[in-house]
Design a protein around this motif. Structure first.
Motif, PDB file in Angstrom:
ATOM      1  N   THR A 133       0.814  -1.226   0.000  1.00  0.00           N
ATOM      2  CA  THR A 133       0.000   0.000   0.000  1.00  0.00           C
ATOM      3  C   THR A 133       0.839   1.264   0.000  1.00  0.00           C
ATOM      4  N   LYS A 152       2.683   8.453   0.516  1.00  0.00           N
ATOM      5  CA  LYS A 152       1.302   8.704   0.921  1.00  0.00           C
ATOM      6  C   LYS A 152       0.973   7.952   2.203  1.00  0.00           C
ATOM      7  N   LEU A 153      -0.011   8.458   2.902  1.00  0.00           N
ATOM      8  CA  LEU A 153      -0.576   7.733   4.026  1.00  0.00           C
ATOM      9  C   LEU A 153      -1.210   6.467   3.470  1.00  0.00           C
ATOM     10  N   LEU A 187      -3.347   3.487   2.187  1.00  0.00           N
ATOM     11  CA  LEU A 187      -4.774   3.304   1.911  1.00  0.00           C
ATOM     12  C   LEU A 187      -5.521   4.615   1.688  1.00  0.00           C
ATOM     13  N   THR A 188      -4.788   5.710   1.457  1.00  0.00           N
ATOM     14  CA  THR A 188      -5.423   7.006   1.205  1.00  0.00           C
ATOM     15  C   THR A 188      -4.695   7.699   0.050  1.00  0.00           C
ATOM     16  N   ASP A 189      -5.248   8.841  -0.388  1.00  0.00           N
ATOM     17  CA  ASP A 189      -4.594   9.703  -1.368  1.00  0.00           C
ATOM     18  C   ASP A 189      -3.868  10.866  -0.700  1.00  0.00           C
ATOM     19  N   VAL A 190      -3.714  10.812   0.609  1.00  0.00           N
ATOM     20  CA  VAL A 190      -3.082  11.910   1.351  1.00  0.00           C
ATOM     21  C   VAL A 190      -1.564  11.856   1.150  1.00  0.00           C
ATOM     22  N   SER A 203      -5.998   6.136  -9.653  1.00  0.00           N
ATOM     23  CA  SER A 203      -7.384   5.995  -9.225  1.00  0.00           C
ATOM     24  C   SER A 203      -8.199   6.991 -10.030  1.00  0.00           C
ATOM     25  N   GLU A 241      -2.545  13.701  -6.811  1.00  0.00           N
ATOM     26  CA  GLU A 241      -2.782  12.785  -5.686  1.00  0.00           C
ATOM     27  C   GLU A 241      -3.483  11.507  -6.109  1.00  0.00           C
ATOM     28  N   LYS A 242      -4.078  11.494  -7.313  1.00  0.00           N
ATOM     29  CA  LYS A 242      -4.734  10.288  -7.813  1.00  0.00           C
ATOM     30  C   LYS A 242      -3.756   9.332  -8.500  1.00  0.00           C
TER      31      LYS A 242
END
Length: 229
Positions: free
Chosen positions: A26, A59-60, A62-65, A82, A194-195
């Motif tokens: 991830t 990234k964090l 499991l996120t897009d952060v 994504s 971020e995607k």
């Protein structure tokens, strides 16, 4: 509860391994099977590609952060993303960077006012679905000094032209190499940074799961550990 505690304690090594493996996939590296023909001839159905998730951002999980930018996406990179139109995971090629002007005229990509060149054109039969073969034209597209293979399917209905658009700041314009059979920025719009999930750099393993040669799941050994151009 005592039994659960005992089970967790007895298997803590395996649990730590699973957690580390999940974190690796991830946040660091991943592999993705190719389910469709949208990147033909560069990638084929049945290819499994390696993806560097740290190519652009940390990234964090499991996120897009984005926690830390690590590198800049380059024109010509093949990336997983994504989709901003529904979240589906896709794999496409970056053809437009922030600020670029992108247009298309009868399948000719126009970058910042300059039509790209297409060489080494060849026509052959392409299986769109089992039992349905159409003529396909393959060529080498020079994308700002990074040549790569593209494919056109003249007999299919497709969006082959669009008016010039300017890629917004922080966004990218993506296309599939199979230009007449790809859901890409012509339909989903430009893609925010971020995607972008990561850069696909090698085919790990490959198999002919469409059965084009009369077999099912026949390995394509010639594509194993193949660099993606």
């Amino acid at each position: 509860m005592k039994n659960l505690h005992h089970t967790l304690k007895a298997n803590r090594g395996f649990i730590v391994f699973l957690l580390g493996f999940a974190l690796l996939r991830t946040a660091v590296a991943d592999w993705n099977p190719i389910p469709s023909g949208s990147m033909r001839p560069t990638l084929l159905e049945g290819d499994v590609v390696l993806v560097n998730r740290l190519a652009y951002d940390l990234k964090l999980p499991l996120t897009d952060v984005v926690l830390l930018p690590l590198g800049e996406p380059q024109r010509g990179d093949v990336v997983t993303l994504s989709s901003p139109a529904g979240g589906t995971r896709l794999i496409k090629r970056i053809v437009g960077l922030p600020g670029d002007r992108i247009a298309m005229q009868e399948d000719v990509l126009i970058l910042n006012g300059q039509p790209l060149s297409y060489t080494d054109k060849q026509t052959h039969g392409e299986t769109v679905v089992p039992g349905f073969v159409v003529d396909a034209v393959r060529a080498s597209e020079d994308l700002g000094g990074r040549p790569h293979a593209v494919q056109f399917l003249p007999s299919l209905r497709a969006r082959r032209s669009f008016a010039e658009v300017t890629v917004p700041a922080g966004h990218y314009f993506l296309l599939g190499d199979n230009r007449d059979n790809s859901e890409d920025s012509r339909f989903i719009g430009t893609v925010p940074r971020e995607k972008l999930i990561g850069r696909a750099h090698h085919v790990l393993v490959a198999a002919d799961w469409l059965g084009e040669d009369g077999w099912r799941m026949a390995p394509r050994f010639g594509r194993w550990v193949m660099a993606i151009r």
